[in-house]
Design a protein around this motif. Structure first.
Motif, mmCIF file in Angstrom:
data_model
loop_
_atom_site.group_PDB
_atom_site.id
_atom_site.type_symbol
_atom_site.label_atom_id
_atom_site.label_comp_id
_atom_site.label_asym_id
_atom_site.label_seq_id
_atom_site.Cartn_x
_atom_site.Cartn_y
_atom_site.Cartn_z
ATOM 1 N N TYR A 143 0.603 -1.355 0.093
ATOM 2 C CA TYR A 143 0.137 0.030 0.011
ATOM 3 C C TYR A 143 1.084 1.375 -0.017
ATOM 4 O O TYR A 143 1.883 1.113 0.516
ATOM 5 N N ARG A 144 0.376 2.404 -0.546
ATOM 6 C CA ARG A 144 1.061 3.509 -0.752
ATOM 7 C C ARG A 144 0.195 4.731 -0.973
ATOM 8 O O ARG A 144 -0.531 4.703 -1.886
ATOM 9 N N PRO A 145 0.005 5.423 0.202
ATOM 10 C CA PRO A 145 -1.024 6.664 -0.036
ATOM 11 C C PRO A 145 -0.182 7.781 -1.115
ATOM 12 O O PRO A 145 0.868 7.939 -1.228
ATOM 13 N N SER A 146 -1.102 8.144 -1.777
ATOM 14 C CA SER A 146 -0.755 9.121 -2.899
ATOM 15 C C SER A 146 -1.753 10.341 -3.111
ATOM 16 O O SER A 146 -2.787 10.210 -3.312
ATOM 17 N N LEU A 147 -0.642 11.374 -3.494
ATOM 18 C CA LEU A 147 -1.859 12.622 -3.946
ATOM 19 C C LEU A 147 -1.989 12.578 -5.255
ATOM 20 O O LEU A 147 -0.809 12.229 -6.054
ATOM 21 N N LEU A 148 -3.123 12.672 -5.774
ATOM 22 C CA LEU A 148 -3.242 12.752 -7.099
ATOM 23 C C LEU A 148 -3.499 14.365 -7.588
ATOM 24 O O LEU A 148 -4.571 14.946 -7.187
ATOM 25 N N LEU A 199 -5.293 19.529 -7.222
ATOM 26 C CA LEU A 199 -5.468 18.199 -6.293
ATOM 27 C C LEU A 199 -6.588 17.780 -6.318
ATOM 28 O O LEU A 199 -7.750 18.430 -6.144
ATOM 29 N N TRP A 200 -6.679 16.456 -6.641
ATOM 30 C CA TRP A 200 -7.978 15.885 -6.596
ATOM 31 C C TRP A 200 -8.230 14.884 -5.566
ATOM 32 O O TRP A 200 -9.224 13.979 -5.477
ATOM 33 N N GLY A 201 -7.217 14.587 -4.753
ATOM 34 C CA GLY A 201 -7.442 14.143 -3.414
ATOM 35 C C GLY A 201 -6.338 13.202 -2.984
ATOM 36 O O GLY A 201 -5.169 12.843 -3.757
ATOM 37 N N LEU A 202 -6.309 12.373 -1.924
ATOM 38 C CA LEU A 202 -5.665 11.353 -1.489
ATOM 39 C C LEU A 202 -6.144 9.948 -2.002
ATOM 40 O O LEU A 202 -7.276 9.568 -1.729
ATOM 41 N N TYR A 203 -5.242 9.219 -2.453
ATOM 42 C CA TYR A 203 -5.611 7.858 -3.202
ATOM 43 C C TYR A 203 -4.942 6.876 -2.353
ATOM 44 O O TYR A 203 -3.677 7.058 -2.094
ATOM 45 N N ASN A 204 -5.399 5.687 -2.228
ATOM 46 C CA ASN A 204 -4.605 4.575 -1.727
ATOM 47 C C ASN A 204 -4.144 3.438 -3.015
ATOM 48 O O ASN A 204 -4.988 2.900 -3.533
#
Length: 169
Positions: free
Chosen positions: A19-24, A30-35
């Motif tokens: 798993y890695r959290p990623s900013l899109l 910025l469209w949000g934080l995705y996993n």
């Protein structure tokens, strides 16, 4: 929640999804934080075990919410039709024989990785995955004893979709 439980289980003898959290950002917005998550696929088992894609068999339980029954056959995710029959033979044998007898337990041990199953069971229970054991079950095996990976042909379990754990419901 699922990513945390997978991470907490990484020292166990069970497959987990990285798993890695990623900013899109799209066009600088910025469209949000995705996993970002690993997927259980032929690529996963090749990367982690060296298992050739044509030798992977993976089954997944079908949700009773979709079928209306808790007694449903598993869906073949990877492999050829008929590859699932070995799993059903294992389940039928375990259900119809006394596992207190060494000969029957040895038969099971030849066909499933008991250490993997124990760790899978411990993780699911300890982390209070309430969407289990009736849902989100995936099993896999190498169907070719001559696969270059050297992996045996026993059935193994993976941790999958544990969002309902650690107090969710």
């Amino acid at each position: 929640r699922d990513a945390l439980m997978q991470k907490l289980s990484e020292e166990l003898n069970v497959c987990i999804q990285a798993y890695r959290p990623s900013l899109l950002f799209i066009n600088g917005e910025l469209w949000g934080l995705y996993n970002l998550r690993e997927r259980y696929s032929t690529d996963y088992f090749y990367r982690h075990f060296g298992l050739l894609p044509e030798n992977l068999v993976m089954l997944e339980s079908i949700s009773p919410l979709l079928t209306g029954s808790w007694n449903t056959k598993y869906e073949l995710n990877e492999g050829a039709p008929g590859d699932e029959e070995d799993f059903y033979a294992l389940i039928d044998y375990a259900a119809s024989h006394n596992m207190k007898e060494d000969a029957h337990l040895e038969w099971i041990e030849e066909r499933m990785d008991l250490d993997n199953y124990i760790d899978y069971f411990i993780a699911s229970c300890y982390l209070a995955n309430t969407d289990w054991p009736g849902n989100n079950i995936k099993v896999w095996r190498n169907k070719n004893p001559d696969d270059p990976s050297g992996l045996d042909t026993r059935w193994r379990w993976v941790l999958s979709d544990m969002d309902f754990g650690i107090g969710h419901s």
